[in-house]
Write a protein that holds these residues in place. Structure first.
Motif, PDB file in Angstrom:
ATOM      1  N   GLU A 189      43.313  35.559  31.033  1.00 33.78           N
ATOM      2  CA  GLU A 189      42.323  36.634  31.182  1.00 33.78           C
ATOM      3  C   GLU A 189      42.634  37.760  32.339  1.00 33.78           C
ATOM      4  OE1 GLU A 189      37.616  36.931  32.426  1.00 33.78           O
ATOM      5  OE2 GLU A 189      38.122  35.535  31.088  1.00 33.78           O
ATOM      6  N   ALA A 190      43.180  36.973  33.265  1.00 34.90           N
ATOM      7  CA  ALA A 190      43.649  37.722  34.414  1.00 34.90           C
ATOM      8  C   ALA A 190      44.794  38.289  34.370  1.00 34.90           C
ATOM      9  CB  ALA A 190      43.643  36.746  35.899  1.00 34.90           C
ATOM     10  N   LEU A 191      45.810  37.885  33.799  1.00 35.12           N
ATOM     11  CA  LEU A 191      46.952  38.635  33.624  1.00 35.12           C
ATOM     12  C   LEU A 191      46.847  39.698  32.770  1.00 35.12           C
ATOM     13  CD1 LEU A 191      49.599  35.566  33.297  1.00 35.12           C
ATOM     14  CD2 LEU A 191      49.002  37.118  35.230  1.00 35.12           C
ATOM     15  N   ALA A 192      45.978  39.460  31.543  1.00 37.81           N
ATOM     16  CA  ALA A 192      45.797  40.788  30.774  1.00 37.81           C
ATOM     17  C   ALA A 192      45.155  41.850  31.349  1.00 37.81           C
ATOM     18  CB  ALA A 192      44.812  40.162  29.743  1.00 37.81           C
ATOM     19  N   LYS A 193      44.011  41.599  32.190  1.00 34.93           N
ATOM     20  CA  LYS A 193      43.392  42.582  33.148  1.00 34.93           C
ATOM     21  C   LYS A 193      44.406  43.528  34.079  1.00 34.93           C
ATOM     22  CE  LYS A 193      38.840  40.967  32.894  1.00 34.93           C
ATOM     23  NZ  LYS A 193      37.632  40.577  33.425  1.00 34.93           N
ATOM     24  N   VAL A 194      45.404  42.485  34.672  1.00 38.87           N
ATOM     25  CA  VAL A 194      46.434  42.941  35.538  1.00 38.87           C
ATOM     26  C   VAL A 194      47.243  44.150  34.839  1.00 38.87           C
ATOM     27  CG1 VAL A 194      48.484  42.527  36.906  1.00 38.87           C
ATOM     28  CG2 VAL A 194      46.453  41.245  37.104  1.00 38.87           C
ATOM     29  N   ASP A 195      47.574  43.540  33.589  1.00 37.45           N
ATOM     30  CA  ASP A 195      48.496  44.677  32.725  1.00 37.45           C
ATOM     31  C   ASP A 195      47.896  45.824  32.577  1.00 37.45           C
ATOM     32  OD1 ASP A 195      50.738  42.704  32.889  1.00 37.45           O
ATOM     33  OD2 ASP A 195      50.100  41.649  31.095  1.00 37.45           O
ATOM     34  N   VAL A 196      46.661  45.805  32.411  1.00 38.39           N
ATOM     35  CA  VAL A 196      45.775  47.135  31.846  1.00 38.39           C
ATOM     36  C   VAL A 196      45.463  47.999  32.943  1.00 38.39           C
ATOM     37  CG1 VAL A 196      45.436  46.170  29.566  1.00 38.39           C
ATOM     38  CG2 VAL A 196      43.793  46.075  31.323  1.00 38.39           C
ATOM     39  N   ALA A 197      45.641  47.550  34.344  1.00 41.36           N
ATOM     40  CA  ALA A 197      45.101  48.255  35.433  1.00 41.36           C
ATOM     41  C   ALA A 197      45.667  49.612  35.398  1.00 41.36           C
ATOM     42  CB  ALA A 197      45.187  47.480  36.608  1.00 41.36           C
ATOM     43  N   GLU A 198      45.088  50.912  35.720  1.00 39.43           N
ATOM     44  CA  GLU A 198      45.718  51.781  35.727  1.00 39.43           C
ATOM     45  C   GLU A 198      45.763  52.606  37.192  1.00 39.43           C
ATOM     46  OE1 GLU A 198      43.427  54.682  33.201  1.00 39.43           O
ATOM     47  OE2 GLU A 198      43.604  53.519  31.511  1.00 39.43           O
ATOM     48  N   ASP A 199      45.356  51.782  38.220  1.00 41.41           N
ATOM     49  CA  ASP A 199      45.421  52.500  39.573  1.00 41.41           C
ATOM     50  C   ASP A 199      45.300  51.212  40.451  1.00 41.41           C
ATOM     51  OD1 ASP A 199      42.700  51.993  39.780  1.00 41.41           O
ATOM     52  OD2 ASP A 199      42.228  54.012  39.033  1.00 41.41           O
ATOM     53  N   VAL A 200      45.643  51.399  41.624  1.00 44.27           N
ATOM     54  CA  VAL A 200      45.696  50.464  42.489  1.00 44.27           C
ATOM     55  C   VAL A 200      44.251  49.815  42.973  1.00 44.27           C
ATOM     56  CG1 VAL A 200      46.058  49.706  45.077  1.00 44.27           C
ATOM     57  CG2 VAL A 200      47.670  51.286  43.744  1.00 44.27           C
ATOM     58  N   LYS A 201      43.282  50.802  42.768  1.00 43.44           N
ATOM     59  CA  LYS A 201      41.853  50.160  43.103  1.00 43.44           C
ATOM     60  C   LYS A 201      41.459  49.363  42.011  1.00 43.44           C
ATOM     61  CE  LYS A 201      37.191  52.095  43.535  1.00 43.44           C
ATOM     62  NZ  LYS A 201      36.506  50.818  42.692  1.00 43.44           N
ATOM     63  N   ALA A 202      41.731  49.556  40.811  1.00 40.46           N
ATOM     64  CA  ALA A 202      41.467  48.661  39.567  1.00 40.46           C
ATOM     65  C   ALA A 202      42.090  47.308  39.944  1.00 40.46           C
ATOM     66  CB  ALA A 202      41.682  49.499  38.305  1.00 40.46           C
ATOM     67  N   LEU A 203      43.480  47.401  40.305  1.00 41.06           N
ATOM     68  CA  LEU A 203      44.152  46.145  40.581  1.00 41.06           C
ATOM     69  C   LEU A 203      43.574  45.299  41.437  1.00 41.06           C
ATOM     70  CD1 LEU A 203      46.828  44.775  39.458  1.00 41.06           C
ATOM     71  CD2 LEU A 203      48.126  45.995  41.415  1.00 41.06           C
ATOM     72  N   GLN A 204      43.020  45.914  42.668  1.00 38.75           N
ATOM     73  CA  GLN A 204      42.373  45.058  43.434  1.00 38.75           C
ATOM     74  C   GLN A 204      41.228  44.346  43.191  1.00 38.75           C
ATOM     75  OE1 GLN A 204      43.958  44.392  46.630  1.00 38.75           O
ATOM     76  NE2 GLN A 204      45.669  45.767  46.022  1.00 38.75           N
ATOM     77  N   ASP A 205      40.302  45.437  42.315  1.00 41.45           N
ATOM     78  CA  ASP A 205      39.465  44.672  41.858  1.00 41.45           C
ATOM     79  C   ASP A 205      39.486  43.189  41.062  1.00 41.45           C
ATOM     80  OD1 ASP A 205      37.878  46.529  42.801  1.00 41.45           O
ATOM     81  OD2 ASP A 205      37.613  48.004  41.007  1.00 41.45           O
ATOM     82  N   VAL A 206      40.522  43.397  40.245  1.00 46.45           N
ATOM     83  CA  VAL A 206      40.922  42.283  39.490  1.00 46.45           C
ATOM     84  C   VAL A 206      41.462  40.883  40.525  1.00 46.45           C
ATOM     85  CG1 VAL A 206      42.850  41.241  37.925  1.00 46.45           C
ATOM     86  CG2 VAL A 206      41.966  43.393  37.698  1.00 46.45           C
ATOM     87  N   ARG A 207      42.124  41.443  41.546  1.00 45.45           N
ATOM     88  CA  ARG A 207      42.572  40.395  42.577  1.00 45.45           C
ATOM     89  C   ARG A 207      41.321  39.741  43.162  1.00 45.45           C
ATOM     90  NH1 ARG A 207      46.856  40.274  46.324  1.00 45.45           N
ATOM     91  NH2 ARG A 207      47.245  42.620  45.882  1.00 45.45           N
ATOM     92  N   VAL A 208      40.376  40.447  43.763  1.00 45.27           N
ATOM     93  CA  VAL A 208      39.240  40.006  44.171  1.00 45.27           C
ATOM     94  C   VAL A 208      38.427  38.960  43.340  1.00 45.27           C
ATOM     95  CG1 VAL A 208      36.994  40.601  45.458  1.00 45.27           C
ATOM     96  CG2 VAL A 208      39.017  41.802  45.971  1.00 45.27           C
ATOM     97  N   ALA A 209      38.418  39.543  41.996  1.00 45.09           N
ATOM     98  CA  ALA A 209      37.449  38.928  40.942  1.00 45.09           C
ATOM     99  C   ALA A 209      38.082  37.609  40.592  1.00 45.09           C
ATOM    100  CB  ALA A 209      37.338  39.833  39.801  1.00 45.09           C
ATOM    101  N   TYR A 210      39.393  37.409  40.875  1.00 51.26           N
ATOM    102  CA  TYR A 210      39.773  36.118  40.138  1.00 51.26           C
ATOM    103  C   TYR A 210      40.595  35.153  41.290  1.00 51.26           C
ATOM    104  CZ  TYR A 210      39.415  37.472  35.427  1.00 51.26           C
ATOM    105  OH  TYR A 210      38.859  37.837  34.231  1.00 51.26           O
ATOM    106  N   LEU A 211      40.826  35.817  42.579  1.00 55.26           N
ATOM    107  CA  LEU A 211      41.360  35.005  43.687  1.00 55.26           C
ATOM    108  C   LEU A 211      40.615  35.112  44.725  1.00 55.26           C
ATOM    109  CD1 LEU A 211      45.147  36.328  43.211  1.00 55.26           C
ATOM    110  CD2 LEU A 211      44.026  34.368  42.550  1.00 55.26           C
ATOM    111  N   GLY A 212      39.447  35.667  44.844  1.00 58.22           N
ATOM    112  CA  GLY A 212      38.499  35.743  46.111  1.00 58.22           C
ATOM    113  C   GLY A 212      37.700  34.365  46.192  1.00 58.22           C
TER     114      GLY A 212
END
Length: 344
Positions: free
Chosen positions: A11-34
């Motif tokens: 699930e996390a890898l799929a969201k990382v792949d579709v992230a369109e900017d750095v902000k969206a990518l940071q949201d994925v990082r915090v959501a799964y690794l926070g």
């Protein structure tokens, strides 16, 4: 729990792949690794597992965390690279275009005229002398045969600081000071450029501040013919080789005899036009033989020495040479006006 970790990873890898900017990518990082993320919750629940399952699940959780972290970092670099490429594309610079020219200034037209006059008289053996603009009454008037009760002083009303201290009304005080320094021994051969001040109402031909260049030659056997020869040479040098001069009788307290000097009109070659008021001549300066009294005041023996003096307005010379109709143009700092006098 194993299935839970695998599902979180995918699930996390799929969201990382579709992230369109750095902000969206940071949201994925915090959501799964926070600290409050699902992987952290799994690790906290390991206490309920058997001793045999704990190391297996723990290792798997670490592998999932590392996989997500690596994928986030890779994606972040891709996004940063893409952002730089977009910026370069939008801000592209054609390095083959010529640079924008830097428009330099130039010397003021009055400065140019002063330099031209100085060059002409330096070639005739004169030197340049300067003096203070704030002058004492003695050098400005008395040393020039203008005692305190002389009516000619009214023609040169100036700006006074005290009864004995004023803004100079001409550059003649420099001549008086120069003669005094020579202690009665000639020759004295100088021109004196500088600013002068008089209480005039400013209009197209008058200013309370203007520039003068005066000249002085004192030696044995100096004659009126020497004065005419020098001024004729200057007129040809400054206005053109085809110009002539004439001398008309006049009066100045510090010269005797005194003359007004006219130069032939360049617009009509002396035939008469609106510029010269149909006379063929234009007045340019005043001159004369140095008054014996002025020589005596400065320490020269008037029975042995004689001399001539002359004075001209720099603005008038510039207006005549360049056909300028208003003296105020010189002082308003209009770049459109000044740019016309840029030297090549």
């Amino acid at each position: 729990m194993r299935e839970r970790l695998e599902a979180l990873r995918d699930e996390a890898l799929a969201k990382v792949d579709v992230a369109e900017d750095v902000k969206a990518l940071q949201d994925v990082r915090v959501a799964y690794l926070g600290k409050k993320g699902p992987i952290t919750e799994v690790l906290r629940g390991m206490g309920k597992l058997s001793a045999e399952e704990r190391p297996v699940i723990g290792q798997m959780a670490n592998d999932v965390r590392d996989a997500i972290k690596e994928q986030v970092e890779r994606k972040e670099k891709e996004l940063e690279t893409a952002a730089i490429e977009r910026q370069l594309a939008s801000e592209s610079i054609d390095v083959t275009l010529p640079g924008r020219p830097v428009h330099g200034g130039s010397t003021h037209p009055l400065t140019q005229v002063v330099e031209e006059v100085e060059e002409a008289f330096l070639g005739l053996g004169f030197s340049v002398a300067e003096g203070p603009e704030v002058e004492v009454d003695y050098y400005n008037f008395e040393a020039l045969n203008l005692p305190k009760d002389h009516p000619a002083r009214d023609m040169q009303d100036s700006f006074y600081f005290t009864e004995e201290l004023l803004l100079r009304t001409h550059t003649s005080p420099v001549q008086a000071r120069t003669m005094e320094l020579h202690k009665g021994k000639g020759p004295v051969k100088v021109i004196c450029p500088g600013k002068v001040f008089r209480r005039d109402d400013d209009d197209a031909t008058h200013s309370h501040q203007f520039m003068q260049i005066e000249g002085l030659f004192v030696d044995e056997n100096v004659r009126m013919s020497d004065l005419k020869g020098v001024l004729e040479q200057f007129a040809k040098s400054f206005f053109g080789e085809d110009r002539e001069i004439r001398l008309r009788p006049s009066f100045f307290p510090f010269t005797e005899p005194s003359v007004e000097v006219d130069v032939s009109c360049g617009m009509c070659s002396g035939k008469g036009c609106r510029v010269c008021k149909q006379s063929g001549w234009i007045e340019v300066l005043g001159a004369g033989m140095v008054h014996p009294r002025v020589l005596e005041i400065s320490g020269f023996d008037s029975t042995k020495y004689s001399g001539f003096a002359f004075g001209m307005g720099v603005e008038r010379l510039a207006m005549l040479k360049y056909d300028i109709d208003d003296i105020r143009h010189f002082y308003t700092n209009d770049v459109r006006f000044l740019a016309q006098f840029k030297r090549v």
